[in-house]
Design a protein around this motif. Structure first.
Motif, PDB file in Angstrom:
ATOM      1  N   LEU A  63      15.773   3.155 -12.316  1.00 24.87           N
ATOM      2  CA  LEU A  63      14.415   3.478 -12.760  1.00 24.87           C
ATOM      3  C   LEU A  63      13.426   3.199 -11.634  1.00 24.87           C
ATOM      4  N   SER A  64      12.401   4.063 -11.558  1.00 25.35           N
ATOM      5  CA  SER A  64      11.313   3.779 -10.626  1.00 25.35           C
ATOM      6  C   SER A  64      10.268   2.976 -11.405  1.00 25.35           C
ATOM      7  N   VAL A  65       9.966   1.763 -10.951  1.00 26.69           N
ATOM      8  CA  VAL A  65       9.039   0.899 -11.705  1.00 26.69           C
ATOM      9  C   VAL A  65       7.817   0.562 -10.859  1.00 26.69           C
ATOM     10  N   ARG A  66       6.688   0.364 -11.563  1.00 28.22           N
ATOM     11  CA  ARG A  66       5.477  -0.063 -10.848  1.00 28.22           C
ATOM     12  C   ARG A  66       5.617  -1.549 -10.550  1.00 28.22           C
ATOM     13  N   MET A  67       5.616  -1.865  -9.286  1.00 30.05           N
ATOM     14  CA  MET A  67       5.921  -3.230  -8.884  1.00 30.05           C
ATOM     15  C   MET A  67       5.188  -3.563  -7.592  1.00 30.05           C
ATOM     16  N   ALA A  68       4.977  -4.832  -7.348  1.00 32.83           N
ATOM     17  CA  ALA A  68       4.384  -5.246  -6.074  1.00 32.83           C
ATOM     18  C   ALA A  68       5.054  -6.530  -5.629  1.00 32.83           C
ATOM     19  N   ILE A  69       5.054  -6.760  -4.318  1.00 30.93           N
ATOM     20  CA  ILE A  69       5.586  -8.042  -3.844  1.00 30.93           C
ATOM     21  C   ILE A  69       4.574  -8.705  -2.926  1.00 30.93           C
ATOM     22  N   GLU A  70       4.684 -10.019  -2.874  1.00 34.86           N
ATOM     23  CA  GLU A  70       3.768 -10.806  -2.035  1.00 34.86           C
ATOM     24  C   GLU A  70       4.627 -11.719  -1.164  1.00 34.86           C
ATOM     25  N   GLY A  71       4.386 -11.683   0.126  1.00 38.11           N
ATOM     26  CA  GLY A  71       5.187 -12.540   0.998  1.00 38.11           C
ATOM     27  C   GLY A  71       5.038 -12.117   2.445  1.00 38.11           C
ATOM     28  N   LEU A 111       0.786  -1.231   0.000  1.00 39.49           N
ATOM     29  CA  LEU A 111       0.000   0.000   0.000  1.00 39.49           C
ATOM     30  C   LEU A 111       0.824   1.291   0.000  1.00 39.49           C
ATOM     31  N   PRO A 112       2.015   1.305   0.605  1.00 41.43           N
ATOM     32  CA  PRO A 112       2.740   2.579   0.569  1.00 41.43           C
ATOM     33  C   PRO A 112       2.908   3.134  -0.835  1.00 41.43           C
ATOM     34  N   SER A 113       3.142   2.287  -1.845  1.00 35.46           N
ATOM     35  CA  SER A 113       3.413   2.913  -3.143  1.00 35.46           C
ATOM     36  C   SER A 113       3.164   2.045  -4.370  1.00 35.46           C
ATOM     37  N   PHE A 114       3.218   0.726  -4.248  1.00 35.42           N
ATOM     38  CA  PHE A 114       3.199  -0.162  -5.417  1.00 35.42           C
ATOM     39  C   PHE A 114       4.310   0.230  -6.394  1.00 35.42           C
ATOM     40  N   ARG A 115       5.428   0.681  -5.845  1.00 34.01           N
ATOM     41  CA  ARG A 115       6.554   1.086  -6.698  1.00 34.01           C
ATOM     42  C   ARG A 115       7.852   0.526  -6.138  1.00 34.01           C
ATOM     43  N   ALA A 116       8.839   0.405  -7.006  1.00 37.26           N
ATOM     44  CA  ALA A 116      10.152  -0.045  -6.552  1.00 37.26           C
ATOM     45  C   ALA A 116      11.222   0.756  -7.271  1.00 37.26           C
ATOM     46  N   THR A 117      12.378   0.855  -6.644  1.00 39.30           N
ATOM     47  CA  THR A 117      13.514   1.436  -7.350  1.00 39.30           C
ATOM     48  C   THR A 117      14.347   0.278  -7.872  1.00 39.30           C
ATOM     49  N   LEU A 157      12.540  -3.258   1.498  1.00 47.29           N
ATOM     50  CA  LEU A 157      13.065  -4.611   1.303  1.00 47.29           C
ATOM     51  C   LEU A 157      13.880  -4.622   0.013  1.00 47.29           C
ATOM     52  N   ALA A 158      15.057  -5.227   0.072  1.00 49.47           N
ATOM     53  CA  ALA A 158      15.929  -5.223  -1.116  1.00 49.47           C
ATOM     54  C   ALA A 158      16.153  -6.639  -1.632  1.00 49.47           C
ATOM     55  N   PHE A 159      16.185  -6.755  -2.951  1.00 50.54           N
ATOM     56  CA  PHE A 159      16.380  -8.056  -3.609  1.00 50.54           C
ATOM     57  C   PHE A 159      17.459  -7.912  -4.671  1.00 50.54           C
ATOM     58  N   MET A 160      18.154  -9.000  -4.929  1.00 52.04           N
ATOM     59  CA  MET A 160      19.120  -9.012  -6.036  1.00 52.04           C
ATOM     60  C   MET A 160      18.654 -10.030  -7.059  1.00 52.04           C
ATOM     61  N   VAL A 161      18.531  -9.570  -8.290  1.00 52.12           N
ATOM     62  CA  VAL A 161      17.949 -10.426  -9.330  1.00 52.12           C
ATOM     63  C   VAL A 161      18.957 -10.630 -10.450  1.00 52.12           C
ATOM     64  N   ARG A 162      19.142 -11.873 -10.820  1.00 49.48           N
ATOM     65  CA  ARG A 162      20.011 -12.186 -11.958  1.00 49.48           C
ATOM     66  C   ARG A 162      19.133 -12.313 -13.195  1.00 49.48           C
ATOM     67  N   ARG A 209      19.132  -4.709  -8.805  1.00 49.99           N
ATOM     68  CA  ARG A 209      18.775  -4.547  -7.387  1.00 49.99           C
ATOM     69  C   ARG A 209      17.405  -3.910  -7.319  1.00 49.99           C
ATOM     70  N   LEU A 210      16.530  -4.497  -6.527  1.00 49.79           N
ATOM     71  CA  LEU A 210      15.191  -3.931  -6.350  1.00 49.79           C
ATOM     72  C   LEU A 210      15.060  -3.474  -4.909  1.00 49.79           C
ATOM     73  N   THR A 211      14.594  -2.242  -4.722  1.00 46.57           N
ATOM     74  CA  THR A 211      14.309  -1.781  -3.363  1.00 46.57           C
ATOM     75  C   THR A 211      12.838  -1.410  -3.326  1.00 46.57           C
ATOM     76  N   ILE A 212      12.097  -2.096  -2.464  1.00 48.42           N
ATOM     77  CA  ILE A 212      10.641  -1.953  -2.483  1.00 48.42           C
ATOM     78  C   ILE A 212      10.151  -1.507  -1.108  1.00 48.42           C
ATOM     79  N   PRO A 213       9.499  -0.323  -1.038  1.00 48.36           N
ATOM     80  CA  PRO A 213       8.970   0.110   0.258  1.00 48.36           C
ATOM     81  C   PRO A 213       7.718  -0.685   0.627  1.00 48.36           C
ATOM     82  N   THR A 214       7.668  -1.173   1.858  1.00 49.34           N
ATOM     83  CA  THR A 214       6.513  -1.976   2.285  1.00 49.34           C
ATOM     84  C   THR A 214       6.055  -1.520   3.662  1.00 49.34           C
ATOM     85  N   ARG A 215       4.851  -1.928   4.035  1.00 47.15           N
ATOM     86  CA  ARG A 215       4.388  -1.633   5.396  1.00 47.15           C
ATOM     87  C   ARG A 215       5.131  -2.531   6.369  1.00 47.15           C
ATOM     88  N   SER A 216       5.507  -1.965   7.503  1.00 45.89           N
ATOM     89  CA  SER A 216       6.455  -2.695   8.348  1.00 45.89           C
ATOM     90  C   SER A 216       5.835  -3.240   9.624  1.00 45.89           C
TER      91      SER A 216
END
Ligand code: FAD
Length: 540
Positions: free
Chosen positions: A357-365, A256-262, A325-330, A273-280
């Motif tokens: 780039l700021s991308v529209r993204m969501a994560i589930e977990g 809900l904070p943004s549905f966005r990631a850097t 939350l940060a992720f590393m993607v190959r 590298r994905l950095t995604i703001p989430t509710r904590s």
């Protein structure tokens, strides 16, 4: 559950020295049942039919198959002179058909329960999604064979003259049953490992469509029993709806904070590298993974699992807390390649080789079965390539537990950490070393409590001398592959001599994980029984 219970009790018991006989029994259990591959070496590296689960999971599958075979075969009482079905032959066909039909149906709730992301059994048993996925496939295979036998049985029964075969085809329950058996068989055929591996989205969509068709056809197939057998269909629907509802809830709540990631793509390291703001609300746990959705294009349903690499908290102007939350993607071929191309096309170039780039993204977990490494004295990470995310998240958690231990909030018993990392080029190492290992590189009252060593095995182009500046102190650089077996034996010997409890965490190519497993089994066999093995895989 027995597995989880055993871990829990042994956790409690481990606080006191165990009697020698119990330790010996534990070691035998580890060396021969719970740790090894089924027969040979191979379990994480997929073969043509997918992965062969480790011995304990394989034995569970074998028991399940055996129970089903036995239940299908025993106690048929056919006799001449039966007033209803005249010949023994007719009786046997009928009994076998009924028995296999009921068994196939009773397996349906298990098939659905084991396939879900939100599966309570994972928390109860401590077994991973990948293990339950294996069970899901095996229960489905067994149920399909039972359904095929049921269908053949009724066809023969009809041909033998009990029913009118041609007239049967006009009955809804009959042809709905035929559809159900065919769909079930197709579900198994289209789940064959190469199809899952190379055309995952096709497999997934087909799987869902066929599963819906199957439930509908089963509903009409058993309608003649006036709801008596719906008791096996409703749990499937309920489990599926429950899982979807929880997934949507998690998705909305977390993003809900943004549905966005850097998103940042490093061309030299070929890593995103994905950095995604989430509710904590939840404290992030190492070893967990999240499904990432890219909210652009038409494939909005597509979600791929990525392991949490690191996390940080911040407070917004309105006072609410946000967890990054940060992720590393190959990047590979499909989803990840599209993400890379999108960043390259639309992103801002930060320096020659990094685009952002700021991308529209969501994560589930979060998903996965996390474990706490701070209860071990010695930890050996054996990592290949992008598997480094697993080590990074644990290193962050270990640092936090060292801080808590310093503040007397929690006890951390960690003395030694050795990180062995095999890579195919210097750029990824450089990127991670500069950005993620800063605290471990800087001597402090915290890091001085632990003997931290890093072995980097670079099998790609040699590292330029500039990249090594200041890194040599904690990192040793090698130009050959790590000798996994020797490393594990060496650490086991050294740490066993100091009576230290040791964890081996391995994340990398299947062959590396298999080598590590075999070495841990050998070490336990040699009497170094205080070792626990935590394999992590990027496929299932
Ligand atoms: C638990 C877990 C954690 C992972 N963590 C990381 C990580 O931290 N960093 C990293 O770089 N890679 C990670 N991976 C691997 C990553 O998910 C795959 O590399 C990625 O999905 C494949 O990308 P692609 O571009 O080749 O996708 P595509 O070509 O579109 O997909 C093909 C492959 O992706 C897999 N896949 C796609 N969607 C799913 C899904 N929903 N569930 C399971 N598998 C799926 C399929 O098995 C198939 O092999 C992880 C995988 C798993 C299972």
């Amino acid at each position: 559950m027995i597995n989880r219970g055993a871990h829990f009790i042994s956790g409690l018991l481990n606080r006191k020295p165990l009697p020698a006989t119990i330790r010996a029994a534990q070691a035998v259990m580890k060396a021969y049942i719970s740790l090894p591959a089924l027969f040979s070496h191979q379990t994480a590296e997929p073969g043509i039919c997918g992965i062969i689960p480790p011995r304990l999971q394989s034995l569970t599958v074998i028991c399940f198959v055996a129970i089903n075979v036995i239940l299908c075969c025993v106690r048929y009482q056919a006799f001449s002179g039966n007033l209803y079905w005249s010949t023994p032959q007719l009786q046997v066909w009928r009994y076998v058909s009924d028995r296999t039909g009921v068994l196939a149906m009773s397996n349906l709730p298990l098939i659905w329960a084991f396939a879900m992301r939100n599966n309570l059994l994972m928390s109860l048993t401590g077994w991973s999604f990948s293990t339950f996925n294996i069970f899901h496939r095996w229960v489905a295979r067994v149920a399909t064979i039972e359904a095929i036998v049921h269908s053949i049985g009724y066809t023969v029964f009809s041909f033998l003259g009990w029913y009118n075969y041609d007239a049967d085809w006009k009955e809804q329950y009959w042809w709905m049953g035929v559809i159900a058996t065919i769909v079930m068989s197709l579900l198994c055929v289209f789940s064959f490992y190469p199809i899952r591996r190379y055309t995952y989205e096709f497999f997934l969509l087909l799987h869902i469509a066929f599963a819906v068709l199957f439930l509908i056809s089963m509903w009409y197939h058993v309608a003649i029993f006036a709801g008596e057998y719906n008791v096996f269909i409703w749990p499937c629907v309920a489990v599926w709806c429950f899982d979807r509802a929880i997934r949507i809830g998690r998705l909305v709540f977390l993003n809900l904070p943004s549905f966005r990631a850097t998103a940042t793509y490093n061309q030299d390291a070929n890593s995103i590298r994905l950095t995604i703001p989430t509710r904590s609300l939840l404290r992030p746990r190492p070893g967990t993974y999240y499904y990432v959705y890219l909210l652009r294009g038409i494939k909005l349903w597509e979600s791929h699992p990525f392991t949490l690499a690191s996390w940080s908290s911040k407070q917004l102007a309105n006072g609410s807390n946000i967890q990054d939350l940060a992720f590393m993607v190959r990047p590979y071929n499909g989803f990840t390649a599209r993400l890379r191309d999108h960043i390259l096309q639309k992103g801002e170039e930060i320096n020659g080789h990094i685009s952002k780039l700021s991308v529209r993204m969501a994560i589930e977990g979060p998903y996965g079965t996390p474990y706490d490494l701070s209860k071990y004295s010695s930890i050996l990470f054996i990592i290949g390539g992008s598997g480094i995310t697993v080590a990074l998240s644990h290193l962050q958690a270990l640092l936090e537990s060292l801080k808590e231990s310093q503040n007397k909030e929690k006890h951390s018993g960690v003395h030694s950490i050795r990180l062995v990392w095999a890579i195919r080029g210097a750029a990824l190492f450089d990127d991670v070393f500069q950005q993620d290992l800063l605290e471990w590189r800087t001597p402090s009252s915290l890091t001085r409590q632990v003997d931290f060593r890093m072995d980097v095995h670079n099998t790609g182009a040699a590292m330029p001398a500039t990249q090594l500046n200041g890194q040599i102190e904690i990192a040793q650089i090698f130009s050959h592959r790590p000798r996994v077996h020797d490393l594990i034996m060496e650490c086991a010997e050294e740490w066993h001599a100091r009576h230290e409890k040791m964890a081996v965490v391995c994340c990398g190519p299947g062959t590396m994980v298999d080598d590590a497993r075999a070495a841990v089994v050998a070490a336990v066999g040699k009497g170094y029984d205080e070792i626990n093995f935590h394999p992590e895989m990027f496929h299932w």
